[in-house]
Design an enzyme around this catalytic site. Structure first.
Site, PDB file in Angstrom:
ATOM      1  N   ARG A  64      -1.324  14.034 -18.353  1.00  0.00           N
ATOM      2  CA  ARG A  64      -0.276  13.751 -19.006  1.00  0.00           C
ATOM      3  C   ARG A  64       1.536  13.577 -17.905  1.00  0.00           C
ATOM      4  O   ARG A  64       2.257  12.849 -18.083  1.00  0.00           O
ATOM      5  CB  ARG A  64       0.452  15.325 -20.019  1.00  0.00           C
ATOM      6  CG  ARG A  64      -0.135  15.246 -20.766  1.00  0.00           C
ATOM      7  CD  ARG A  64       0.157  16.114 -21.604  1.00  0.00           C
ATOM      8  NE  ARG A  64       0.226  17.859 -21.334  1.00  0.00           N
ATOM      9  CZ  ARG A  64      -0.509  18.677 -21.164  1.00  0.00           C
ATOM     10  NH1 ARG A  64      -1.781  17.702 -22.234  1.00  0.00           N
ATOM     11  NH2 ARG A  64      -0.548  19.949 -20.739  1.00  0.00           N
ATOM     12  N   GLU A 101      -4.864  31.658 -13.640  1.00  0.00           N
ATOM     13  CA  GLU A 101      -4.406  33.074 -13.998  1.00  0.00           C
ATOM     14  C   GLU A 101      -6.002  33.826 -13.655  1.00  0.00           C
ATOM     15  O   GLU A 101      -6.283  34.857 -13.762  1.00  0.00           O
ATOM     16  CB  GLU A 101      -4.086  33.018 -15.861  1.00  0.00           C
ATOM     17  CG  GLU A 101      -4.142  34.447 -15.775  1.00  0.00           C
ATOM     18  CD  GLU A 101      -3.669  34.249 -17.704  1.00  0.00           C
ATOM     19  OE1 GLU A 101      -3.135  33.020 -18.249  1.00  0.00           O
ATOM     20  OE2 GLU A 101      -3.537  35.194 -18.450  1.00  0.00           O
TER      21      GLU A 101
END
Ligand code: AMP
Length: 177
Positions: A64, A101
């Site tokens: 993006r 994460e």
């Protein structure tokens, strides 16, 4: 009523709860692309943010970060550099790995796309924790300088900007939440 550019952008960004996973409120920028006048206004506002910064190139983060990054580079009349996920670029690359994460990720860039010592502005659609942008900055710093960071959206409550400040004090976003 005369809406500010920020209000116009906020009015079309779509909140998608629990995407791509439970607990994330995804900020979907794709509706902006359906409005070419808004796209033009948005990119012009980004140009104003960086026009005095002697930017030599804009590096967009897959994927993006390409949408407005290319347009920004075009309006600044500088090259656009693609930062991609590992394994997608065909020629010789330099790489940077960073922690997620769960596990880790690697991004890379064509080695010959970066002019040594040049001033490269990093662009992505959204700043969250800053992990992705910092990795992009370290990648650029292997050969060049980070001129700043540009985002359409910054999620201020995640404090990503504090991490970016260690690399560059020149971080700008058009809208914040
Ligand atoms: P971070 O590394 O945590 O700053 O995450 C930034 C990257 O993840 C950007 O490439 C964003 O496009 C994407 N991202 C993170 N959180 C969101 C969100 N809430 N909505 C849309 N994209 C997000």
């Amino acid at each position: 009523m005369n809406l500010s550019l920020q209000d116009k952008i906020k009015s079309v960004i779509r909140d998608v709860p629990n995407f791509p996973k439970e607990g994330i409120l995804f900020k979907d920028i794709t509706p902006i692309l359906l409005d070419p006048i808004l796209v033009d206004e948005l990119v012009s506002a980004m140009v104003v943010q960086f026009k005095d910064d002697a930017i030599d190139a804009v590096a967009g983060i897959e994927s993006r970060g390409y949408l407005f990054g290319i347009l920004l580079a075009q309006k600044l009349q500088v090259p656009f550099i693609m930062i991609r996920k590992e394994g997608k670029l065909p020629a010789k690359t330099i790489k940077e790995s960073y922690d997620l994460e769960y596990g880790s990720a690697t991004i890379e860039v064509h080695e010959d796309a970066i002019v040594p010592g040049s001033n490269v502005l990093i662009h992505d659609d959204l700043l969250a924790t800053g992990g992705t942008a910092i990795a992009a900055g370290k990648l650029i710093q292997q050969k060049a300088k980070v001129a700043g960071f540009s985002f359409v959206i910054a999620l201020e409550f995640l404090n990503g900007i504090q991490h970016l400040n260690e690399m560059s004090l020149n971080t700008k976003s058009l809208i914040t939440y």
